[in-house]
Design a protein around this motif. Structure first.
Motif, short mmCIF file in Angstrom:
data_model
loop_
_atom_site.label_atom_id
_atom_site.label_comp_id
_atom_site.label_asym_id
_atom_site.label_seq_id
_atom_site.Cartn_x
_atom_site.Cartn_y
_atom_site.Cartn_z
N LYS A 169 47.26 -16.88 45.56
CA LYS A 169 48.22 -16.26 46.09
C LYS A 169 47.60 -15.13 47.13
O LYS A 169 46.36 -14.86 47.14
N PHE A 170 48.62 -14.63 47.85
CA PHE A 170 48.14 -13.54 48.91
C PHE A 170 47.41 -12.31 48.15
O PHE A 170 47.69 -12.10 46.93
N GLN A 229 47.59 -9.05 47.68
CA GLN A 229 48.47 -8.06 46.46
C GLN A 229 48.99 -8.67 45.47
O GLN A 229 49.23 -7.95 44.53
N MET A 230 48.99 -9.95 45.33
CA MET A 230 49.41 -10.65 44.02
C MET A 230 48.25 -10.94 43.34
O MET A 230 48.34 -11.80 42.20
N GLU A 254 45.35 -7.29 53.79
CA GLU A 254 46.54 -7.82 53.75
C GLU A 254 46.45 -9.29 53.29
O GLU A 254 47.24 -10.18 52.64
N LEU A 287 49.23 -19.48 57.48
CA LEU A 287 49.93 -18.68 56.61
C LEU A 287 49.28 -17.26 56.40
O LEU A 287 48.12 -17.17 56.39
N SER A 288 50.05 -16.31 56.55
CA SER A 288 49.67 -15.00 56.21
C SER A 288 50.62 -14.35 55.54
O SER A 288 51.74 -14.61 55.35
N ALA A 289 50.14 -13.16 54.71
CA ALA A 289 51.02 -12.32 53.99
C ALA A 289 52.10 -11.66 54.58
O ALA A 289 53.29 -11.76 54.23
N CYS A 290 51.95 -11.38 55.83
CA CYS A 290 53.02 -10.96 56.83
C CYS A 290 53.47 -11.95 57.96
O CYS A 290 52.47 -12.32 58.67
N PRO A 291 54.49 -11.89 57.84
CA PRO A 291 55.17 -13.01 58.95
C PRO A 291 54.64 -12.82 60.44
O PRO A 291 54.89 -13.88 61.38
N ASN A 317 52.01 -12.22 61.51
CA ASN A 317 50.75 -12.86 61.89
C ASN A 317 50.60 -14.20 61.58
O ASN A 317 49.45 -14.80 61.84
#
Lengths: 331, 168
Positions: free
Chosen positions: A27-28, A30-31, A102, A145-149, A151
């Motif tokens: 998972k990214f 933060q999780m 992130e 893929l990135s935690a923030c769309p 990026n």
């Protein structure tokens, strides 16, 4: 250290390419639980080059951590919580990998001046080396893929730090911001504080990370930067027409730096910016631009305390800062 | 859609609550949701930015429907709107429908382009196909959100037709 070098006539201070990647199957950040976050760090630790070292933020003292931000090696947000955070640095710090930011990996390559090819090469080499042992999280349509769309896609953020005192003084910056935004380029004041740049330093970077290849993004930022440099030069010519006015301002700045007895960071930033212009426009001839670059970095709170090897409160720092600048300039 | 409380401003937030099985739903503007304490008063820059990128109102509330929750990491879409971050790669599939219009707004596209020397590169035709289909689907989604059902139906048929012919 790469960041102590600057070319005399360059308006571009430094170039940076940052690649965001996440390791497949996790998972990214933060999780992640504690163990998983440690696993990510271990994967990277096992695959480092000989000249690289891994530093855990939780093992560092506060000053060193703060200094990483002031030297732009890590982001401000990254040091807010140091749990499971670690960075990989090579010998001259031209490579910095932030682990568990992130995203699992933020691989950054740096170079002085406008040299995006070099910065890209440094970060890409590390990205490919790690990719030999782990697979990156990828979507067949959206790319990496990135935690923030903001990026996703190429995951690449390309930026150049520019010193633009003349454009700032002539009030052209806001127009520049508008024009750049239209073509997907962001310009912001250094340290991310609105558009009011400190020390007339600005960061130019790509806004979009999807729909363009990594090379195309580098090229686009480079072209825009070259154009802005041209405009800055023109603006300096306009200002130089009122030579004595400007010369006076620059020499007063140098005088204050050389003789003041107390100085706050903000004042030092402003004055050093003026001296920088003075050197670049050959009004000041006997000062090494690398010294000004070094001072511009070391006037910040954490860096100053590290440089002078003692902890100080704000009042003491103002006194020691002026003393330090005086000593360096009068050498 | 107008805010169901003040009936003046545009509704930006869909508030849903489910207390002991009693469901309540309100469409609110930013100001009213702040006055009601649904939205914290110190709403940051990121929230504003996210709101402006969103085509449909953000859903905030206590009811977490299955559709809104990522099966892999348990992330709820409202978690995203409050942090600006996703929980795991799977979230991109879970929330796909909401993301496409946002991708178009941020990146102007919803398809990644690789460098030529990249081994897994797709050929130009494949990319073009994907771009068209994504573009059409993005448009379709917008029509649905704007409640322009007639336009949406036309587009849906066009997509079907094109898919049948193998054009996209």
């Amino acid at each position: 250290m790469w960041y102590y070098n600057v070319d005399k006539n360059q308006i571009a201070i430094s170039s940076r390419v940052r690649i965001a990647r996440n390791i497949e199957g996790y998972k990214f950040p933060q999780m992640l639980n504690d163990n998983e976050a440690k696993e990510i760090t271990e994967i990277i630790e096992k695959n480092m080059n000989k000249d690289e070292k891994l530093l855990k933020l939780s093992d560092m003292d506060k000053l060193t951590v703060g200094s990483l931000v002031e030297r732009h090696l890590v982001s401000k947000e990254y040091i807010k919580d140091t749990t499971n955070k670690a960075i990989v640095l090579n010998k001259d710090c031209s490579l910095s990998i932030m682990i568990n930011e992130e995203d699992h990996l933020r691989i950054q390559g740096f170079s002085s001046g406008l040299n995006l090819d070099e910065a890209y090469k440094i970060s890409k080499e590390a990205e490919e080396r790690i990719n030999k042992v782990v697979k990156y999280s990828e979507h067949n349509q959206y790319g990496y893929l990135s935690a923030c769309p903001t990026n996703i896609g190429s995951g690449i953020r390309v930026s150049v730090m520019l010193h633009l005192p003349a454009l700032t003084r002539l009030g052209y910056i806001s127009r520049l911001l508008e024009d750049a935004a239209k073509i997907g380029i962001t310009i912001r004041g250094l340290y991310g504080e609105n558009t009011a740049a400190r020390g007339n330093l600005y960061q130019i970077s790509n806004q979009k990370t999807m729909g363009m290849t990594e090379n195309e993004i580098c090229k686009a930022v480079k072209q825009i930067t070259e154009e802005i440099i041209k405009q800055e030069k023109k603006a300096r010519d306009i200002i130089n027409a009122e030579e004595t006015y400007y010369e006076d301002k620059i020499m007063r700045a140098l005088g204050t730096l050389k003789y003041a007895r107390r100085m706050q960071t903000s004042e030092a930033e402003k004055l050093l910016s003026l001296v920088r212009v003075g050197i670049e426009s050959k009004i000041i001839k006997n000062i090494d631009p690398n010294l000004i670059q070094k001072l511009s970095i070391n006037v910040y709170a954490n860096n100053l305390q590290l440089e002078l090897k003692k902890e100080m409160d704000e009042g003491e720092r103002d006194i020691e800062r002026s003393k330090y600048i005086r000593r360096e300039l009068n050498k | 859609m107008k805010c169901s409380k003040c009936k003046i401003n545009e509704a930006k937030i869909k508030y849903e609550e489910n207390v002991n099985g009693i469901k309540k739903s309100m469409d609110l503007c930013e100001e009213c949701s702040r006055n009601l304490g649904i939205l914290s008063s110190n709403i940051g820059f990121m929230d504003n930015l996210l709101m402006s990128l969103m085509d449909e109102p953000i859903t905030i509330g206590t009811s977490k429907t299955l559709e809104n929750t990522c099966k892999n990491c348990g992330y709820h879409f409202s978690d995203y709107t409050s942090t600006g971050l996703f929980g795991c790669p799977e979230c991109y599939t879970t929330f796909e429908k909401r993301l496409l219009p946002m991708f178009h707004k941020i990146h102007g596209t919803a398809s990644h382009l690789k460098d030529k020397n990249d081994k897994t590169v797709k050929n130009g035709k494949e990319i073009k196909k994907e771009n068209t289909i994504l573009e059409l689907k993005g448009k379709l989604m917008k029509h649905i959100q704007n409640e322009e059902y007639e336009e949406a139906a036309k587009l849906r048929d066009l997509i079907k037709e094109k898919e049948r012919k193998g054009e996209i």
